[in-house]
Motif scaffolding. Structure first.
Motif, PDB file in Angstrom:
ATOM      1  N   PRO A  81      -2.713  -2.588  -2.821  1.00 44.69           N
ATOM      2  CA  PRO A  81      -2.357  -2.146  -4.106  1.00 44.69           C
ATOM      3  C   PRO A  81      -2.804  -3.173  -5.119  1.00 44.69           C
ATOM      4  O   PRO A  81      -2.844  -4.390  -4.903  1.00 44.69           O
ATOM      5  CB  PRO A  81      -1.050  -2.199  -4.156  1.00 44.69           C
ATOM      6  CG  PRO A  81      -0.310  -1.853  -2.680  1.00 44.69           C
ATOM      7  CD  PRO A  81      -1.502  -2.679  -2.069  1.00 44.69           C
TER       8      PRO A  81
ATOM      9  N   SER B 244       6.810  -1.938  -5.101  1.00 39.56           N
ATOM     10  CA  SER B 244       5.905  -1.996  -3.754  1.00 39.56           C
ATOM     11  C   SER B 244       6.313  -2.997  -2.806  1.00 39.56           C
ATOM     12  O   SER B 244       6.733  -4.038  -3.268  1.00 39.56           O
ATOM     13  CB  SER B 244       4.462  -2.307  -4.319  1.00 39.56           C
ATOM     14  OG  SER B 244       3.530  -2.264  -3.555  1.00 39.56           O
TER      15      SER B 244
ATOM     16  N   GLU C 110       2.859  -1.436  -8.538  1.00 35.61           N
ATOM     17  CA  GLU C 110       1.737  -1.679  -8.150  1.00 35.61           C
ATOM     18  C   GLU C 110       0.925  -0.131  -7.719  1.00 35.61           C
ATOM     19  O   GLU C 110       1.725   0.756  -7.804  1.00 35.61           O
ATOM     20  CB  GLU C 110       1.365  -2.377  -6.855  1.00 35.61           C
ATOM     21  CG  GLU C 110       1.875  -3.996  -6.948  1.00 35.61           C
ATOM     22  CD  GLU C 110       1.673  -4.694  -5.652  1.00 35.61           C
ATOM     23  OE1 GLU C 110       1.632  -5.818  -5.651  1.00 35.61           O
ATOM     24  OE2 GLU C 110       1.557  -4.216  -4.669  1.00 35.61           O
ATOM     25  N   VAL C 111      -0.572  -0.298  -7.969  1.00 34.62           N
ATOM     26  CA  VAL C 111      -1.184   0.992  -7.572  1.00 34.62           C
ATOM     27  C   VAL C 111      -2.260   0.757  -6.488  1.00 34.62           C
ATOM     28  O   VAL C 111      -2.642   0.100  -6.721  1.00 34.62           O
ATOM     29  CB  VAL C 111      -2.033   1.395  -9.007  1.00 34.62           C
ATOM     30  CG1 VAL C 111      -3.010   2.627  -8.822  1.00 34.62           C
ATOM     31  CG2 VAL C 111      -1.031   1.738 -10.103  1.00 34.62           C
ATOM     32  N   GLN C 112      -2.137   2.060  -5.722  1.00 31.86           N
ATOM     33  CA  GLN C 112      -3.108   1.896  -4.744  1.00 31.86           C
ATOM     34  C   GLN C 112      -4.338   3.080  -5.157  1.00 31.86           C
ATOM     35  O   GLN C 112      -3.964   3.915  -5.635  1.00 31.86           O
ATOM     36  CB  GLN C 112      -2.669   2.752  -3.436  1.00 31.86           C
ATOM     37  CG  GLN C 112      -1.579   1.658  -2.465  1.00 31.86           C
ATOM     38  CD  GLN C 112      -1.043   2.420  -1.598  1.00 31.86           C
ATOM     39  OE1 GLN C 112      -0.309   3.457  -1.373  1.00 31.86           O
ATOM     40  NE2 GLN C 112      -1.395   1.855  -0.102  1.00 31.86           N
TER      41      GLN C 112
ATOM     42  N   TYR D 219       1.746   0.284   2.723  1.00 31.87           N
ATOM     43  CA  TYR D 219       2.799  -0.028   1.476  1.00 31.87           C
ATOM     44  C   TYR D 219       3.626   1.242   1.187  1.00 31.87           C
ATOM     45  O   TYR D 219       3.268   2.443   1.153  1.00 31.87           O
ATOM     46  CB  TYR D 219       1.819  -0.442   0.295  1.00 31.87           C
ATOM     47  CG  TYR D 219       1.101  -1.681   0.476  1.00 31.87           C
ATOM     48  CD1 TYR D 219       1.626  -3.134   0.306  1.00 31.87           C
ATOM     49  CD2 TYR D 219      -0.109  -1.677   1.418  1.00 31.87           C
ATOM     50  CE1 TYR D 219       0.745  -4.222   0.705  1.00 31.87           C
ATOM     51  CE2 TYR D 219      -0.990  -2.626   1.631  1.00 31.87           C
ATOM     52  CZ  TYR D 219      -0.411  -4.148   1.204  1.00 31.87           C
ATOM     53  OH  TYR D 219      -0.931  -5.036   1.694  1.00 31.87           O
TER      54      TYR D 219
END
Length: 520
Positions: free
Chosen positions: A416, A352, A371-373, A360
Motif C-alpha cells: 500500500p 492498514s 493506505e491505498v493499494q 494487507y
C-alpha cells in the motif's frame, strides 16, 4: 313429448343474477367492514418488504450490492417491484381499494348515526326489575327529580307518565366513525405527499457543497405535481465529518456517533449558519428535511500524465466493500491524460496492517493508518466520450484498455501507499500520487406536505379507537310506583361490557337514592 319434458317447459325459469346484481354484490362486498379490515391488513403486510428489502429511492447502493451478490434473487425482487414497494402497482391497488372501501363504509354509517342522534331514548319498559341490572329505592325521587339527577350524570333523558328513560355512550359510535375518517385522512395525506412531495439522494465530499436544485441530485424522485421551482432554495457546505467508534471490547469498531458539520444558507440571501447534522436528527428548512444516511472515504490523488501535466487532482469516492472495517474499492479515471487516458483500480484501507501471509487488510474502520493499494493501472480509451452512460465506479471494458505491467509495487501483492507517497507508471505513462484522505456522506432530502397531516390523522385514529373501545352504550330506566318507590333498571347495548356496567349502575342508584338507606 313426455310428461317430464312438459313439466320442465312449464316450470318457471329462475331469473338470472344479471350485471346489475353482480355490481351490487361487488359493491356491498367491497364496502363491508370485513373487507376494509382485510385490505388494511394487506396494506400493513405489503409495507413489510419496504422495511426488509432495500429501496431504490432510499439506498440505491444496497440495491446495486444485492445485484452483485445475488443477481437471481435481485431479479425476482425487481419483477415483484420489491425495490419500489410504495410506488408499485400492487401496493397502489390495495391503497385505492382500501380508500374506496372506507368511503363506502363511512357514508351510510354516518347517515345512520345522524338519524340515531336525533332519535329519543325509548320509553321505559313496564317491568323494569326484569332488566339485567335493577334495584328498588323505597321513597325514591319523583319523575322530575330523577330526570334532573340523570341529566347531571350526562344522560340524555326523556320523561313520560310515571317513568324516566335515559341513555348515554353515543361517543362510542362517534369514535368509530372518526377512526375510519382518520384512516381516509391518512390515505389522503400519503397521496398528497406522493403528488406534491419529492425526495432525492446526493453524495457530498468534505469541503464540497450542495444546492437544492434538480441538477445537483445524484438521484431525484419528484411527485407528478413537482417542478424545478417547487424546491426550497437552500444550500449547504460540508466542513468535516466526524465518526466515533468503540475502541475496545467485543463491539470494537462499532460506530457510536456520526456528526456532519455543515454551513447552511436557508436562502440565497440568508447568512450561513452552523448546523451539526446527526443520524435521526434531520435538518429542516421550509418543510424540507435533510437526513444523514451514509458515509465513506474519499482518498485524494494527483495524477500526472506522460507529458508532465496534471491530468487529475482531487478526491475519489470509494464504495464500501466491508462495513466492519470500511475497506473500500475505488476507481480513478483521468480522461484528460496524454498521450493516453489513464484509469486505476484501487483499494482503500483505513487502518492498514500487514498480515502474516504477506497481504494487507484494514483492522479498524477509523482512519488510523490510511493506505491505498494500487490493484491495477490501465491506459487507453475509457469510453467517456462515446455517448454511452457509464458508472463512475467502473472502468471501461478490458478490451478497450491496456494493462500497464508490471504492477508497480514489485510483487504480486501490491504494497500500500501511505499519504504523500507516489508511484511511477511504466514507459513514462505518468505518475499517481496519494496526497490525503477525505470523507463523504450521503444525504436524503425529502419534502412531504402530507407528513404533518398524516401525523394528526394518526393521532386522531388512536384517540378515536380508544373512545370506541372504552365507551359503552348504556340505558337506565326509572319507574315511579304508586306507593312512592322508584324501580330502577339498566342495561348495556355493548356486548361483553355488562360486568363493567354493574359498578356504574350501583353508583347511579346511589345518586338516585339521594341518601336513602332503604335500597334493595
Amino acid at each position: 313429448m313426455s310428461v317430464k319434458e312438459l313439466e320442465r317447459e312449464q316450470a318457471p325459469k329462475q331469473a338470472g343474477f344479471g350485471l346489475t346484481g353482480w355490481l351490487r354484490w361487488a359493491w356491498r362486498t367491497l364496502t363491508s367492514m370485513r373487507t376494509a379490515l382485510i385490505l388494511l391488513f394487506l396494506l400493513a403486510l405489503g409495507s413489510v418488504p419496504g422495511s426488509l428489502v432495500p429501496q431504490r429511492s432510499v439506498d440505491p447502493d444496497k440495491v446495486a450490492r444485492l445485484y452483485d451478490q445475488n443477481p437471481a434473487l435481485a431479479e425476482w425482487y425487481d419483477r415483484l417491484q420489491l425495490f419500489e414497494v410504495f410506488t408499485s402497482v400492487w401496493f397502489a391497488a390495495v391503497y385505492l381499494l382500501l380508500f374506496t372501501s372506507l368511503v363506502g363504509c363511512i357514508i351510510p354509517r354516518t347517515l345512520t348515526y345522524a338519524r340515531e342522534l336525533r332519535r329519543k331514548p325509548p320509553a321505559a319498559p313496564k317491568h323494569v326489575t326484569k332488566l339485567p341490572h335493577h334495584a328498588v329505592i323505597e321513597h325514591g325521587p319523583g319523575v322530575e327529580e330523577a330526570a334532573r339527577r340523570l341529566r347531571r350524570l350526562r344522560f340524555r333523558v326523556v320523561t313520560g307518565d310515571g317513568w324516566v328513560s335515559a341513555e348515554k355512550g353515543y361517543l362510542r359510535e362517534t369514535g368509530n366513525l372518526f377512526f375510519h375518517v382518520a384512516l381516509i385522512g391518512i390515505l389522503l395525506a400519503i397521496g398528497a405527499g406522493s403528488l406534491y412531495g419529492y425526495r432525492g439522494n446526493v453524495l457530498v465530499v468534505e469541503g464540497d457543497g450542495f444546492a437544492n436544485t434538480v441538477a445537483a441530485y445524484d438521484r431525484f424522485i419528484p411527485g407528478s405535481q413537482v417542478s424545478a421551482e417547487s424546491l426550497e432554495p437552500f444550500s449547504l457546505q460540508l466542513g468535516d465529518f466526524a465518526v466515533s467508534y468503540q475502541v475496545e471490547g467485543e463491539k470494537r469498531g462499532q460506530a457510536l456517533d456520526y456528526t456532519a458539520h455543515l454551513k447552511v444558507n436557508d436562502s440565497p440571501s440568508a447568512p450561513a449558519r452552523d448546523v451539526d447534522l446527526k443520524v435521526n436528527d434531520p435538518l429542516e428548512i421550509g418543510g424540507t428535511q435533510t437526513y444523514l444516511i451514509g458515509n465513506g472515504y474519499a482518498p485524494v490523488f494527483k495524477v500526472t500524465d506522460g507529458k508532465g501535466q496534471v491530468a487529475y487532482e482531487g478526491p475519489v469516492v470509494c464504495l464500501i466493500e466491508d462495513k466492519a472495517t470500511m475497506t473500500s474499492g475505488c476507481v480513478l479515471k483521468a480522461p484528460d491524460a496524454q498521450p493516453a487516458q489513464l484509469g486505476f483500480l484501487l483499494r482503500f484501507l483505513p487502518s492498514s496492517v500487514a498480515l502474516r501471509d504477506g497481504t494487507y487488510a484494514s483492522a479498524f474502520p477509523g482512519d488510523l493508518n490510511p493506505e491505498v493499494q494500487l490493484l491495477g493501472a490501465f491506459s487507453g480509451d475509457l469510453g467517456l466520450r462515446d455517448g454511452q452512460p457509464q458508472s463512475v465506479y467502473e472502468l471501461a471494458p478490458p478490451e478497450k484498455l491496456k494493462k500497464l505491467k508490471p504492477l508497480l509495487m514489485g510483487t504480486s501483492v501490491p504494497k500500500p501507499l501511505a499519504v504523500g507517497q507516489s508511484v511511477d507508471l511504466p514507459g513514462g505513462a505518468g505518475r499517481l500520487q496519494y496526497t490525503g484522505v477525505k470523507q463523504w456522506i450521503t444525504l436524503q432530502i425529502a419534502y412531504d406536505p402530507g407528513r404533518l397531516p398524516a401525523l394528526l390523522f394518526a393521532g386522531t385514529a388512536v384517540v378515536s379507537i380508544a373512545l370506541s373501545l372504552l365507551i359503552r352504550r348504556r340505558r337506565v330506566f326509572v319507574r315511579v310506583t304508586a306507593d312512592g318507590a322508584a324501580e330502577v333498571g339498566g342495561l348495556t347495548r355493548t356486548e361483553g361490557s355488562a360486568a363493567g356496567f354493574a359498578e356504574e349502575f350501583a353508583d347511579i342508584v346511589k345518586v338516585l337514592s339521594a341518601g336513602e338507606k332503604d335500597v334493595r
